[in-house]
Design an enzyme around this catalytic site. Structure first.
Site, mmCIF file in Angstrom:
data_model
loop_
_atom_site.group_PDB
_atom_site.id
_atom_site.type_symbol
_atom_site.label_atom_id
_atom_site.label_comp_id
_atom_site.label_asym_id
_atom_site.label_seq_id
_atom_site.Cartn_x
_atom_site.Cartn_y
_atom_site.Cartn_z
ATOM 1 N N HIS A 48 -13.027 0.732 9.403
ATOM 2 C CA HIS A 48 -12.148 -0.193 8.680
ATOM 3 C C HIS A 48 -12.725 -0.502 7.293
ATOM 4 O O HIS A 48 -12.929 -1.666 6.916
ATOM 5 C CB HIS A 48 -11.960 -1.484 9.468
ATOM 6 C CG HIS A 48 -10.654 -2.169 9.180
ATOM 7 N ND1 HIS A 48 -9.930 -2.834 10.142
ATOM 8 C CD2 HIS A 48 -9.942 -2.286 8.037
ATOM 9 C CE1 HIS A 48 -8.833 -3.338 9.612
ATOM 10 N NE2 HIS A 48 -8.818 -3.022 8.319
ATOM 11 N N GLU A 87 -10.186 -1.750 18.522
ATOM 12 C CA GLU A 87 -11.059 -1.690 17.350
ATOM 13 C C GLU A 87 -12.196 -2.688 17.513
ATOM 14 O O GLU A 87 -11.928 -3.884 17.716
ATOM 15 C CB GLU A 87 -10.261 -1.995 16.080
ATOM 16 C CG GLU A 87 -11.062 -1.845 14.788
ATOM 17 C CD GLU A 87 -10.219 -2.079 13.556
ATOM 18 O OE1 GLU A 87 -9.442 -1.166 13.191
ATOM 19 O OE2 GLU A 87 -10.324 -3.184 12.979
ATOM 20 N N ILE A 123 0.838 -1.201 0.000
ATOM 21 C CA ILE A 123 0.000 0.000 0.000
ATOM 22 C C ILE A 123 0.872 1.249 0.000
ATOM 23 O O ILE A 123 0.589 2.210 -0.733
ATOM 24 C CB ILE A 123 -0.939 -0.028 1.216
ATOM 25 C CG1 ILE A 123 -1.827 -1.272 1.164
ATOM 26 C CG2 ILE A 123 -1.779 1.238 1.277
ATOM 27 C CD1 ILE A 123 -2.613 -1.529 2.432
ATOM 28 N N ARG A 128 -2.678 -0.406 10.856
ATOM 29 C CA ARG A 128 -3.084 -1.093 12.071
ATOM 30 C C ARG A 128 -3.170 -0.081 13.207
ATOM 31 O O ARG A 128 -2.308 0.804 13.341
ATOM 32 C CB ARG A 128 -2.098 -2.209 12.437
ATOM 33 C CG ARG A 128 -2.072 -3.370 11.453
ATOM 34 C CD ARG A 128 -3.365 -4.166 11.512
ATOM 35 N NE ARG A 128 -3.334 -5.343 10.636
ATOM 36 C CZ ARG A 128 -3.799 -5.371 9.401
ATOM 37 N NH1 ARG A 128 -4.326 -4.270 8.877
ATOM 38 N NH2 ARG A 128 -3.753 -6.475 8.687
#
Length: 460
Positions: free
Chosen positions: A418, A399, A289, A371
């Site tokens: 997310h 999360e 990414i 993350r």
């Protein structure tokens, strides 16, 4: 002219056409001496008797004795100039399969596909490296007499999106579905999978040869025992990285224009507005990414100044990416926007702690689509509560955040659930990649999403 034939699994009952270039050669012997112009199957090693088949036209074709590693080739009925029927060199229509004799052991195959030359690689796979479905030498037809069995381990709510009916139909042309893990040759997994491939689970899957993950990270799925048993692992992480990179690039654009705070104190005047040109963006992690985000920013017209921090990247490689390689302290000091793309590892926990967050210039923005544990949540709350920093958080720690969490109520913080990765209609891309990857497995081609054990320790 001989045309290349499609892969073996696309033919009814595994029967390729007679013009298959890799397994035909000009007949030498009775056929040519008698004036025939037919083709006879090339010799192969290893005896395997095959039964007669019928083509859709209804014409009966007796199969010549097959050999291990050879495609299933029928013997075409040849006619000489005198009208006599010949069924290949030394054959007759009355000669049954059981009575066929293999070529002498001293005989050496003298064929090669027309127009080909000896090669050391076949479709990217080096000679000597074998595919579990194709243990034959490179360039030879596959030693597979039946399609492999695939076992699905995907969450029930995700399966319809990953494998819609048309993809299931494609998958059935390559494999057979099975509900029995001991019969499985391929394990197709995705979000919501139930299996964790440790020793006890692998003992229940003695035939397993490959794991294809129609999602991103495989850290919660595989263990080192998978590679120790010679099982191939493939992931659609590269496909899932593309929507994350698009999402992150959009957030960087919003951050450069101060979208979260632009109208907080009324309609801004012309002098108070912010643009994107020349904005310094710090990219933490040259992951799949991170590299895509860097490439998108480099291709933009805004002339972003790119800083990169990654301990596994050399200065020359960073320069090739269009970024300047710096340490984490320098990146935070010089970047107006800091975007995180590092893996979740013990050494990356709280990579942006109170000290590093304080180095980011006032008015800066923190973006996290990697993350949640990469940021010290308590330190970020303090920086954002004062209005000194803005934040776009697609992942958090914990999360999801519990109701009433301070980050959910701050006007200069946007928390999304997310959603940066493949969502909704995008999930089909993961299924398409997985089906294509299984097709490459069956055909003995190089896997595009292969995950190696040595890469797992420093990947997401």
């Amino acid at each position: 002219m001989l045309l290349p034939a499609p892969p073996f699994h696309r033919f009814p009952q595994g029967l390729p056409p007679l013009h298959h270039p890799a397994a035909r050669c000009r007949a030498r012997g009775p056929a040519l001496r008698a004036g025939g112009r037919g083709f006879a199957p090339a010799p192969h090693r290893g005896l395997r008797p095959l039964a007669p088949l019928k083509r859709p036209s209804g014409a009966v074709l007796k199969r010549r004795t097959g050999w291990i590693g050879a495609p299933f080739q029928p013997v075409r009925r040849l006619r000489t100039s005198g009208g006599a029927a010949i069924w290949g060199p030394g054959r007759s229509p009355e000669a049954g399969v059981q009575g066929a004799q293999p070529p002498p052991t001293a005989a050496k195959p003298r064929y090669r596909a027309r127009g080909s030359a000896p090669e050391k690689t076949v479709k990217g796979r080096a000679r000597g490296k074998t595919n579990p479905f194709h243990p034959h030498p490179p360039g030879h037809p596959p030693n597979v007499t039946a399609p492999p069995h695939v076992f699905l381990d995907i969450g029930s709510d995700t399966t319809p999106a990953v494998l819609p009916p048309e993809l299931r139909t494609r998958l059935r042309t390559l494999t057979e579905f099975t509900d029995s893990l001991p019969r499985a040759d391929i394990l197709l997994t995705g979000w919501g999978h139930a299996l964790h491939l440790n020793e006890s689970v692998l003992d229940r899957a003695p035939r397993l040869k490959a794991v294809v993950h129609a999602a991103g990270s495989v850290k919660g799925l595989v263990t080192p025992s998978v590679w120790q048993r010679g099982i191939l692992v493939s992931s659609a992480a590269d496909i899932n990285a593309r929507p994350v990179a698009d999402f992150t690039t959009a957030l960087i654009l919003l951050a450069a224009k101060k979208a979260l705070s632009a109208g907080r104190s009324g309609w801004p005047g012309f002098a108070a507005r912010r643009g994107t040109d020349g904005t310094a963006v710090g990219v933490v992690g040259a992951s799949r990414i991170g590299r895509r985000v860097t490439a998108r920013l480099r291709a933009a017209d805004s002339g972003y100044r790119l800083l990169l921090h990654d301990p596994y990247v050399s200065p020359d490689e960073a320069a090739h990416m269009g970024a300047e390689l710096v340490d984490i302290h320098t990146l935070c000091t010089k970047s107006t926007i800091v975007t995180l793309h590092a893996p979740q590892l013990p050494e990356t926990r709280h990579l942006l702690d109170a000290q590093h967050l304080a180095l980011i210039p006032a008015g800066g923005t923190v973006i996290n689509t990697a993350r949640g544990s990469l940021i010290d949540t308590d330190a970020l709350i303090q920086e954002c509560a004062t209005g000194r920093l803005d934040a776009f958080l697609d992942v958090t720690d914990p999360e999801p955040l519990p109701p009433g969490h301070p980050l959910l109520s701050l006007p200069n913080v946007l928390v999304t659930p997310h959603i940066a990765g493949a969502q909704g209609s995008e999930i089909r891309r993961l299924g398409e990649f997985a089906v294509d990857e299984i097709g490459r497995l069956v055909r003995g081609e190089r896997l595009l999403g292969e995950v190696r054990q040595e890469e797992l320790a420093r990947s997401a």
